[in-house]
Scaffold this active site. Structure first.
Site, mmCIF file in Angstrom:
data_model
loop_
_atom_site.group_PDB
_atom_site.id
_atom_site.type_symbol
_atom_site.label_atom_id
_atom_site.label_comp_id
_atom_site.label_asym_id
_atom_site.label_seq_id
_atom_site.Cartn_x
_atom_site.Cartn_y
_atom_site.Cartn_z
ATOM 1 N N ASP A 70 17.501 33.244 -0.102
ATOM 2 C CA ASP A 70 18.194 32.278 -0.946
ATOM 3 C C ASP A 70 17.953 32.680 -2.392
ATOM 4 O OD1 ASP A 70 19.208 30.155 -2.352
ATOM 5 O OD2 ASP A 70 18.132 28.599 -1.241
ATOM 6 N N TYR A 166 33.358 27.916 -11.980
ATOM 7 C CA TYR A 166 33.345 29.257 -11.390
ATOM 8 C C TYR A 166 33.727 30.307 -12.416
ATOM 9 C CZ TYR A 166 34.817 33.206 -8.492
ATOM 10 O OH TYR A 166 34.969 34.455 -7.948
ATOM 11 N N LYS A 170 31.433 33.541 -13.740
ATOM 12 C CA LYS A 170 31.797 34.945 -13.597
ATOM 13 C C LYS A 170 31.905 35.644 -14.949
ATOM 14 C CE LYS A 170 31.726 35.296 -9.180
ATOM 15 N NZ LYS A 170 30.724 36.156 -8.513
ATOM 16 N N ILE A 203 42.202 38.498 -2.920
ATOM 17 C CA ILE A 203 42.255 39.384 -1.769
ATOM 18 C C ILE A 203 42.568 38.530 -0.550
ATOM 19 C CG2 ILE A 203 40.984 41.028 -0.331
ATOM 20 C CD1 ILE A 203 39.235 41.592 -2.803
ATOM 21 N N THR A 205 42.040 37.138 2.487
ATOM 22 C CA THR A 205 41.042 36.923 3.532
ATOM 23 C C THR A 205 41.086 35.438 3.907
ATOM 24 O OG1 THR A 205 39.207 36.300 2.078
ATOM 25 C CG2 THR A 205 39.553 38.659 2.457
#
Length: 217
Positions: A70, A166, A170, A203, A205
């Site tokens: 973790d 988010y 990033k 992408i 997925t």
């Protein structure tokens, strides 16, 4: 064994290895000629994906292992590397830092605790593991290459997708990579540690299926 005599074979660590990107990168690293240790917060990998990884390791005559970690916890990262290092065939030479989460929600309602969690996993957690890898390479006096997975969302804001937390995390990963590269790539007295970031777009997925179905605004 002197620095020049150390084996050229690499041992790579992959965080977030149980995820879609981590699984794919692990297979690619095995194919490229390195042993791999897979790190993820899950207690064990998904059986179907892990069987494919073990098959790749067997095909290319490499070693692969899985260790729970973790990266929000200093103690967990330390325990994972204390377990990993004694079992290595070769010095650790790299890191693919894929572990990360994305929580969506309008910024007016988004809980500050969730924002903090994003930063702890995506930024501080990435730093924790990168720091430990760097310490191991310095101890072994070997060069290394670290890749921190960021996102295109660290550079741009995707219209119609509420991911301020988010995106911010990033963007911080981008700057973390630049800063570590400047420090570890030029410091006298330690072996060269290259640090780069990777910024994927969407992408196709299972993880992005819902987002890709949203209409373009």
């Amino acid at each position: 064994m002197s620095h020049q005599e150390k084996p050229a074979y690499a041992f790579e660590s992959v965080t977030g290895a149980a995820g879609f990107m981590g699984t794919t990168l692990t297979a690619a690293i095995l194919e490229s000629g390195a042993d791999v240790v897979c790190l993820d917060v899950m207690s064990s990998p998904k059986q179907e994906e892990w069987e494919s990884i073990e098959a790749a390791a067997k095909k290319y005559s490499k070693h692969v292992s899985y260790v729970q970690c973790d990266q929000r916890s200093d103690d967990s990262v330390k325990a994972a590397f204390d377990k990993i290092v004694p079992s290595l065939r070769y010095p650790i030479r790299g890191l693919a830092a894929c572990a990360g989460v994305s929580d969506n929600g309008p910024a007016t309602e988004f809980p500050s605790q969730s924002f903090t969690r994003l930063l702890d996993i995506n930024v501080t957690g990435t730093f924790r593991v990168a720091q430990r890898v760097a310490k191991e390479t310095i101890k072994e006096n070997v060069t290394a290459s670290l890749v921190l997975v960021a996102s295109m969302s660290g550079y741009v804001s995707n219209r119609g997708v509420d991911t301020a937390g988010y995106n911010s995390s990033k963007a911080a990963v981008h700057q973390l990579a630049r800063s570590l590269a400047a420090e570890w790539g030029s410091r006298v007295g330690i072996p060269l540690i290259r640090v780069n970031s990777l910024s994927p777009g969407y992408i196709r997925t299972a993880a992005t299926a819902e987002a890709l179905q949203k209409p373009v605004i």
